[in-house]
Scaffold this active site. Structure first.
Site, short mmCIF file in Angstrom:
data_model
loop_
_atom_site.label_atom_id
_atom_site.label_comp_id
_atom_site.label_asym_id
_atom_site.label_seq_id
_atom_site.Cartn_x
_atom_site.Cartn_y
_atom_site.Cartn_z
N SER A 116 0.84 -1.20 0.00
CA SER A 116 0.00 0.00 0.00
C SER A 116 0.87 1.25 0.00
CB SER A 116 -0.95 -0.04 1.20
OG SER A 116 -1.89 1.01 1.16
N HIS A 227 -8.54 1.46 -0.33
CA HIS A 227 -8.50 0.47 -1.41
C HIS A 227 -9.90 0.01 -1.81
CE1 HIS A 227 -4.18 0.40 -1.07
NE2 HIS A 227 -4.28 0.14 0.22
#
Length: 327
Positions: A116, A227
């Site tokens: 991430s 996300h």
């Protein structure tokens, strides 16, 4: 060797074992007092922090340092602060480690894999952008994600189950709610650890259904749906920021494993697209590691306090990890 705080001598034989992939953690590794001992003991790390002042601006930089060194857990959960803080500390720890072991500077990673936010740290270490620009990117990313979360509150939860079972659960929750979107797989981290993301109502419904299915689930202490499509406004703002700043993305010194595709890339345009798309799509960490294993990669280095080494071990016991933490 220079002295570093809370530092256990690593097994340097790791670096004689062939090529390695560098693991870079994302949000969630923040902790109270982060970076304080490091900058007091490593001149190289302090230089990185000094550069950060110019990149982030004096007032924000002061807030950042106060939060990192003396902030509460609640203050450290502010994503607009946490994201640049983690990139700054991860990069500084990397620099400090190789300052302590200068003979290892030639031992460059064969691959970078950031989880991430860790993709932004990878940009700096791989030479795609410099650390100043990486910090500006992290600051903007964190701010846009915070704003998106304020517009539409979201939530996330971790499930102890397989990817297939988690997807089935999400589909069932959406069907029962009469919806086509609002709940997605955010992270495929390791066997039996899937993170889902969506609206708070759907996350709660998913946890209830998980319990009925005897699946262990836990709501994460966040108020954004990272996300997931709920981050669309953040994605749009982030893309506009990168365009406005006219940031030049250079060819990395080693391939970066992209979160969204789980494949290596040295294409600057593809890498840029990946960090934009990552705001609304999932992190394929497990698939990324499996892809590296297929390429014969078995050595993984993680500098800092992060969960990635343990994830790699769970994905395959036929790997070797070196985790160094002193920050």
């Amino acid at each position: 060797m220079n002295e570093l705080p809370h530092f256990t001598l690593p097994d340097l034989e790791f670096f004689n074992g062939g090529e390695y992939a560098l693991l870079l953690p994302g949000q969630g590794v923040q902790k109270e007092g982060m970076g304080w001992d490091l900058v007091r003991n490593s001149p190289a790390a302090w230089k990185v922090f000094y550069v950060a002042q110019e990149a982030l601006g004096g007032e924000f930089y002061q807030t950042l340092l106060e939060t990192m060194f003396a902030g509460s857990k609640e203050e450290l959960s502010d994503t607009s602060i946490t994201q640049p803080a983690i990139v700054l500390l991860s990069y500084a720890m990397h620099v400090a480690f190789f300052e302590a072991y200068p003979d290892l500077k030639s031992k460059k990673p064969a691959f970078y894999i950031g989880h991430s936010l860790g993709e932004i740290t990878a940009l700096a270490l791989a030479g795609v952008v410099d650390i100043k620009m990486a910090l500006k990117i992290a600051k903007a990313r964190g701010q846009f994600m915070k704003e998106a979360g304020e517009k539409q509150k979201g939530a996330m939860a971790a499930l102890k189950t397989s990817m297939q079972e988690a997807q089935t659960l999400c589909n069932e929750v959406l069907d029962e709610a009469g919806l086509k979107s609002g709940l997605v797989i955010a992270n495929d981290n390791k066997p039996e650890q899937i993170v889902i993301s969506g609206t708070e109502e759907l996350i709660i419904a998913a946890l209830i259904k998980a319990r009925l299915k005897k699946i262990t689930g836990k709501k994460l202490p966040v108020s954004i749906a990272a996300h997931s499509p709920l981050m669309q406004s953040a994605k749009d703002d982030f893309a506009a920021f990168l365009e406005k700043e006219k940031i030049e993305f250079k060819i990395p010194n080693a391939p970066i494993i992209l979160n969204g595709t789980a494949k290596p890339s040295t294409d600057p345009d593809e890498i840029k697209r990946s960090i934009i798309d990552a705001l609304t799509t999932g992190v394929k960490f497990r698939e990324s590691i499996l892809g590296l294993l297929e390429k014969g990669m078995k050595n993984f280095l993680e500098i800092g306090t992060g969960p990635l080494s343990e994830m790699v071990e769970k994905i395959s016991s036929d790997t070797k990890q070196l985790q160094v933490d002193f920050g």
